[in-house]
Design a protein around this motif. Structure first.
Motif, PDB file in Angstrom:
ATOM      1  N   ALA A 106       0.524  -1.025   0.196  1.00  0.00           N
ATOM      2  CA  ALA A 106      -0.065  -0.138   0.084  1.00  0.00           C
ATOM      3  C   ALA A 106       1.103   1.320   0.430  1.00  0.00           C
ATOM      4  O   ALA A 106       0.278   2.438  -0.257  1.00  0.00           O
ATOM      5  CB  ALA A 106      -1.213  -0.543   0.861  1.00  0.00           C
ATOM      6  N   ALA A 107       2.146   0.766   0.373  1.00  0.00           N
ATOM      7  CA  ALA A 107       3.148   2.708   0.518  1.00  0.00           C
ATOM      8  C   ALA A 107       4.688   2.118   1.407  1.00  0.00           C
ATOM      9  O   ALA A 107       4.490   1.100   1.448  1.00  0.00           O
ATOM     10  CB  ALA A 107       1.906   3.376   2.095  1.00  0.00           C
ATOM     11  N   VAL A 108       5.399   2.891   0.428  1.00  0.00           N
ATOM     12  CA  VAL A 108       6.257   3.053   0.541  1.00  0.00           C
ATOM     13  C   VAL A 108       6.916   4.339   1.193  1.00  0.00           C
ATOM     14  O   VAL A 108       6.608   4.933   0.837  1.00  0.00           O
ATOM     15  CB  VAL A 108       6.694   2.375  -0.484  1.00  0.00           C
ATOM     16  CG1 VAL A 108       8.988   2.653  -0.472  1.00  0.00           C
ATOM     17  CG2 VAL A 108       6.794   1.101  -1.051  1.00  0.00           C
ATOM     18  N   LEU A 109       7.727   4.451   2.484  1.00  0.00           N
ATOM     19  CA  LEU A 109       8.226   5.175   3.250  1.00  0.00           C
ATOM     20  C   LEU A 109       9.912   5.123   2.952  1.00  0.00           C
ATOM     21  O   LEU A 109      10.582   4.548   3.918  1.00  0.00           O
ATOM     22  CB  LEU A 109       7.830   5.154   4.808  1.00  0.00           C
ATOM     23  CG  LEU A 109       6.416   5.280   4.689  1.00  0.00           C
ATOM     24  CD1 LEU A 109       5.806   4.803   6.702  1.00  0.00           C
ATOM     25  CD2 LEU A 109       5.725   5.780   4.318  1.00  0.00           C
ATOM     26  N   LEU A 110      10.196   6.249   2.157  1.00  0.00           N
ATOM     27  CA  LEU A 110      12.140   6.548   2.520  1.00  0.00           C
ATOM     28  C   LEU A 110      12.520   7.272   2.956  1.00  0.00           C
ATOM     29  O   LEU A 110      12.253   8.678   3.123  1.00  0.00           O
ATOM     30  CB  LEU A 110      12.246   6.203   0.871  1.00  0.00           C
ATOM     31  CG  LEU A 110      11.190   5.333  -0.236  1.00  0.00           C
ATOM     32  CD1 LEU A 110      12.235   6.048  -1.538  1.00  0.00           C
ATOM     33  CD2 LEU A 110      12.369   4.491  -0.194  1.00  0.00           C
ATOM     34  N   ASP A 111      13.406   7.029   3.627  1.00  0.00           N
ATOM     35  CA  ASP A 111      14.302   7.606   4.753  1.00  0.00           C
ATOM     36  C   ASP A 111      15.665   7.970   4.413  1.00  0.00           C
ATOM     37  O   ASP A 111      16.657   7.564   4.254  1.00  0.00           O
ATOM     38  CB  ASP A 111      14.136   7.122   6.135  1.00  0.00           C
ATOM     39  CG  ASP A 111      14.671   8.300   7.290  1.00  0.00           C
ATOM     40  OD1 ASP A 111      14.823   9.389   6.688  1.00  0.00           O
ATOM     41  OD2 ASP A 111      15.366   7.676   8.234  1.00  0.00           O
ATOM     42  N   VAL A 133       4.028   7.039  -2.057  1.00  0.00           N
ATOM     43  CA  VAL A 133       5.422   6.695  -1.726  1.00  0.00           C
ATOM     44  C   VAL A 133       5.523   8.071  -0.890  1.00  0.00           C
ATOM     45  O   VAL A 133       4.841   9.533  -1.891  1.00  0.00           O
ATOM     46  CB  VAL A 133       6.018   6.609  -3.283  1.00  0.00           C
ATOM     47  CG1 VAL A 133       7.960   7.225  -3.055  1.00  0.00           C
ATOM     48  CG2 VAL A 133       6.334   5.394  -4.372  1.00  0.00           C
ATOM     49  N   VAL A 134       6.027   7.892   0.146  1.00  0.00           N
ATOM     50  CA  VAL A 134       6.618   9.152   0.633  1.00  0.00           C
ATOM     51  C   VAL A 134       8.132   9.257   1.187  1.00  0.00           C
ATOM     52  O   VAL A 134       8.745   8.186   1.512  1.00  0.00           O
ATOM     53  CB  VAL A 134       5.725   9.052   2.042  1.00  0.00           C
ATOM     54  CG1 VAL A 134       6.295  10.405   2.714  1.00  0.00           C
ATOM     55  CG2 VAL A 134       4.062   9.157   2.054  1.00  0.00           C
TER      56      VAL A 134
END
Length: 167
Positions: A106-111, A133-134
């Motif tokens: 559902a979502a990919v969070l990239l730091d 995508v965040v």
């Protein structure tokens, strides 16, 4: 086309353990297919926000919703499944095996992806397929990859652009 809300932060407050707040009443709605950058300087709270949004850390106040359900009211096993299968939190290098879609993502969070070449084609393809995508970054060039940019400053989130889904 009607898009569903994937993640929602409602009045998120998070302290740093030293009697000060890192996040101040953050409100953010992340829809299917969104591509969002969160721009902020060092120690602005970007990683803290991503950890709260990816269920790795609980807010001190406020609530996080995943697909309309309040996180924290689900069973531990269900929450673990959501973390590993539905919402990916990637801090540092992008591992090729983590980028392989599982059909339920559902979502990919990239730091802190450092440069554009660290945002591989697979991430862009996932976004085009409807995965939110965040990415959190201190680099304005990296943030400019996203059509929707927020700035995190002094624990508060401000919308800088109002983009459309990446084509």
């Amino acid at each position: 086309m009607l898009r569903n809300t994937v993640l929602e932060a409602r009045d998120i407050w998070k302290g740093n353990g030293r009697q000060s707040w890192v996040l101040h009443g953050i409100r953010l709605e992340i829809m299917e297919g969104d591509f969002i950058a969160i721009l902020g300087g060092p120690a602005a709270g970007k990683t803290t926000l991503l950890k709260v949004l990816s269920f790795r850390d609980a807010p001190d106040q406020g609530a996080v919703y995943f697909e309309g359900r309040l996180v924290g009211r689900t069973g531990a096993r269900e929450l673990e499944q959501m973390c590993s299968e539905r919402v990916w939190f990637i801090d540092g290098g992008l591992e090729k095996e983590k980028i392989q879609p599982n059909g339920r993502l559902a979502a990919v969070l990239l730091d802190e992806p450092e440069r554009e070449h660290e945002l591989p084609k697979q991430i862009r393809d996932l976004n085009r397929a409807g995965v939110a995508v965040v990415l959190a970054t201190r680099n304005p060039e990296v943030a400019s990859l996203a059509p929707l940019i927020y700035k995190l400053n002094d624990g508060k989130l401000e919308k800088l652009t109002d983009g459309e889904k990446m084509e």
